[in-house]
Design a protein around this motif. Structure first.
Motif, PDB file in Angstrom:
ATOM      1  N   GLN A 259      10.550  -8.406  18.095  1.00 46.54           N
ATOM      2  CA  GLN A 259      11.858  -8.895  17.657  1.00 46.54           C
ATOM      3  C   GLN A 259      12.029  -8.817  16.145  1.00 46.54           C
ATOM      4  N   ARG A 260      10.970  -8.423  15.448  1.00 46.95           N
ATOM      5  CA  ARG A 260      11.089  -8.336  13.998  1.00 46.95           C
ATOM      6  C   ARG A 260      11.926  -7.129  13.601  1.00 46.95           C
ATOM      7  N   GLU A 261      12.288  -7.056  12.344  1.00 42.36           N
ATOM      8  CA  GLU A 261      13.078  -5.929  11.852  1.00 42.36           C
ATOM      9  C   GLU A 261      12.283  -4.635  11.944  1.00 42.36           C
ATOM     10  N   ARG A 262      12.989  -3.584  12.013  1.00 43.09           N
ATOM     11  CA  ARG A 262      12.345  -2.276  12.010  1.00 43.09           C
ATOM     12  C   ARG A 262      11.628  -2.090  10.684  1.00 43.09           C
ATOM     13  N   GLU A 263      10.440  -1.503  10.747  1.00 36.34           N
ATOM     14  CA  GLU A 263       9.694  -1.277   9.514  1.00 36.34           C
ATOM     15  C   GLU A 263       9.813   0.181   9.091  1.00 36.34           C
ATOM     16  N   LEU A 264       9.860   0.374   7.794  1.00 39.31           N
ATOM     17  CA  LEU A 264       9.941   1.714   7.249  1.00 39.31           C
ATOM     18  C   LEU A 264       8.654   2.476   7.514  1.00 39.31           C
ATOM     19  N   VAL A 265       8.796   3.719   7.908  1.00 35.94           N
ATOM     20  CA  VAL A 265       7.648   4.613   8.064  1.00 35.94           C
ATOM     21  C   VAL A 265       7.629   5.611   6.912  1.00 35.94           C
ATOM     22  N   ALA A 266       8.727   6.320   6.739  1.00 29.18           N
ATOM     23  CA  ALA A 266       8.820   7.326   5.674  1.00 29.18           C
ATOM     24  C   ALA A 266      10.278   7.682   5.443  1.00 29.18           C
ATOM     25  N   THR A 267      10.581   8.040   4.201  1.00 24.13           N
ATOM     26  CA  THR A 267      11.920   8.521   3.875  1.00 24.13           C
ATOM     27  C   THR A 267      11.822   9.789   3.050  1.00 24.13           C
ATOM     28  N   ILE A 268      12.912  10.554   3.063  1.00 19.57           N
ATOM     29  CA  ILE A 268      12.979  11.768   2.263  1.00 19.57           C
ATOM     30  C   ILE A 268      14.401  11.912   1.736  1.00 19.57           C
ATOM     31  N   SER A 269      14.516  12.160   0.440  1.00 16.38           N
ATOM     32  CA  SER A 269      15.831  12.305  -0.162  1.00 16.38           C
ATOM     33  C   SER A 269      16.336  13.733   0.020  1.00 16.38           C
ATOM     34  N   ASN A 270      17.592  13.961  -0.375  1.00 12.17           N
ATOM     35  CA  ASN A 270      18.137  15.317  -0.277  1.00 12.17           C
ATOM     36  C   ASN A 270      17.520  16.252  -1.312  1.00 12.17           C
ATOM     37  N   THR A 271      16.749  15.705  -2.230  1.00 10.67           N
ATOM     38  CA  THR A 271      16.006  16.538  -3.187  1.00 10.67           C
ATOM     39  C   THR A 271      14.512  16.526  -2.850  1.00 10.67           C
ATOM     40  N   PHE A 272      14.194  16.123  -1.618  1.00  8.33           N
ATOM     41  CA  PHE A 272      12.838  16.212  -1.069  1.00  8.33           C
ATOM     42  C   PHE A 272      11.847  15.232  -1.685  1.00  8.33           C
ATOM     43  N   ILE A 273      12.339  14.185  -2.291  1.00 14.50           N
ATOM     44  CA  ILE A 273      11.455  13.121  -2.747  1.00 14.50           C
ATOM     45  C   ILE A 273      11.095  12.262  -1.545  1.00 14.50           C
ATOM     46  N   THR A 274       9.806  12.038  -1.355  1.00 12.75           N
ATOM     47  CA  THR A 274       9.336  11.327  -0.176  1.00 12.75           C
ATOM     48  C   THR A 274       8.752   9.962  -0.530  1.00 12.75           C
ATOM     49  N   ASN A 275       8.789   9.096   0.443  1.00 13.54           N
ATOM     50  CA  ASN A 275       8.224   7.759   0.306  1.00 13.54           C
ATOM     51  C   ASN A 275       7.601   7.379   1.639  1.00 13.54           C
ATOM     52  N   TYR A 276       6.396   6.806   1.604  1.00 16.52           N
ATOM     53  CA  TYR A 276       5.688   6.472   2.834  1.00 16.52           C
ATOM     54  C   TYR A 276       5.238   5.014   2.830  1.00 16.52           C
ATOM     55  N   ALA A 277       5.230   4.432   4.008  1.00 10.87           N
ATOM     56  CA  ALA A 277       4.574   3.148   4.181  1.00 10.87           C
ATOM     57  C   ALA A 277       3.071   3.356   4.043  1.00 10.87           C
ATOM     58  N   ASP A 278       2.362   2.320   3.624  1.00  7.34           N
ATOM     59  CA  ASP A 278       0.911   2.455   3.471  1.00  7.34           C
ATOM     60  C   ASP A 278       0.249   2.893   4.775  1.00  7.34           C
ATOM     61  N   SER A 279       0.777   2.421   5.888  1.00 10.59           N
ATOM     62  CA  SER A 279       0.192   2.750   7.196  1.00 10.59           C
ATOM     63  C   SER A 279       0.363   4.223   7.558  1.00 10.59           C
ATOM     64  N   ALA A 280       1.306   4.893   6.899  1.00 11.14           N
ATOM     65  CA  ALA A 280       1.599   6.292   7.215  1.00 11.14           C
ATOM     66  C   ALA A 280       0.942   7.274   6.246  1.00 11.14           C
ATOM     67  N   LYS A 281       0.571   6.798   5.089  1.00 12.02           N
ATOM     68  CA  LYS A 281       0.016   7.693   4.071  1.00 12.02           C
ATOM     69  C   LYS A 281      -1.259   8.365   4.550  1.00 12.02           C
ATOM     70  N   GLY A 282      -1.312   9.666   4.355  1.00 13.19           N
ATOM     71  CA  GLY A 282      -2.492  10.429   4.740  1.00 13.19           C
ATOM     72  C   GLY A 282      -2.507  10.887   6.189  1.00 13.19           C
ATOM     73  N   ARG A 283      -1.623  10.321   7.019  1.00 14.47           N
ATOM     74  CA  ARG A 283      -1.590  10.710   8.432  1.00 14.47           C
ATOM     75  C   ARG A 283      -0.246  11.311   8.839  1.00 14.47           C
ATOM     76  N   PHE A 284       0.818  10.828   8.238  1.00 13.16           N
ATOM     77  CA  PHE A 284       2.165  11.288   8.601  1.00 13.16           C
ATOM     78  C   PHE A 284       2.742  12.124   7.458  1.00 13.16           C
ATOM     79  N   THR A 285       3.550  13.107   7.828  1.00 21.53           N
ATOM     80  CA  THR A 285       4.245  13.924   6.843  1.00 21.53           C
ATOM     81  C   THR A 285       5.708  14.046   7.239  1.00 21.53           C
ATOM     82  N   ILE A 286       6.591  13.673   6.332  1.00 25.74           N
ATOM     83  CA  ILE A 286       8.020  13.819   6.575  1.00 25.74           C
ATOM     84  C   ILE A 286       8.497  15.081   5.876  1.00 25.74           C
ATOM     85  N   SER A 287       9.382  15.803   6.545  1.00 27.64           N
ATOM     86  CA  SER A 287       9.934  17.022   5.963  1.00 27.64           C
ATOM     87  C   SER A 287      11.400  17.132   6.344  1.00 27.64           C
TER      88      SER A 287
END
Length: 126
Positions: free
Chosen positions: A44-72
């Motif tokens: 029931q908690r809020e959705r947690e961020l996994v990763a984001t990517i801007s229109n200029t390809f700047i990426t941001n990852y949750a600590d839990s996703a770093k090193g394992r997930f890649t957003i493109s």
């Protein structure tokens, strides 16, 4: 209106991989930051961020996703992807895509809004 649709979820064993896709369509003037969020099954908690990517390809990852997930991102097709490797049981969740969109609301009115997809379920289990 703008529609966001996710795909690619499923059941995978621990240590496996999945690739999620998210496509935005509709009266899009400019597609800005897009991202993946997740919510545990029955959580029931809020959705947690996994990763984001801007229109200029700047990426941001949750600590839990770093090193394992890649957003493109594929700007030509208004699509983003999330490559998930080394999946763990704690990654089990519904994964949602969010798109921040400047869109044509009428012939003379443009609006900037967030649009969410319906989610795709990811289950990591042996």
């Amino acid at each position: 209106q703008v529609t966001v649709v996710e795909s690619g979820g499923g059941l995978v064993q621990p240590g496996g991989s999945l690739r999620l896709s998210c496509a935005a369509s509709g009266n899009i003037f400019a597609l800005k930051t897009m991202g993946w969020y997740r919510q545990g099954l029955g959580d029931q908690r809020e959705r947690e961020l996994v990763a984001t990517i801007s229109n200029t390809f700047i990426t941001n990852y949750a600590d839990s996703a770093k090193g394992r997930f890649t957003i493109s991102r594929d700007n030509a097709n208004n699509t983003i992807f999330l490559q998930m490797n080394d999946l763990r049981p704690e990654d089990t969740a519904v994964y949602y895509c969010k798109a921040n969109v400047l869109w044509k609301k009428s012939s003379t009115w443009y609006a900037n809004d967030d649009f969410w997809g319906q989610g795709t379920q990811v289950i990591i289990s042996s």
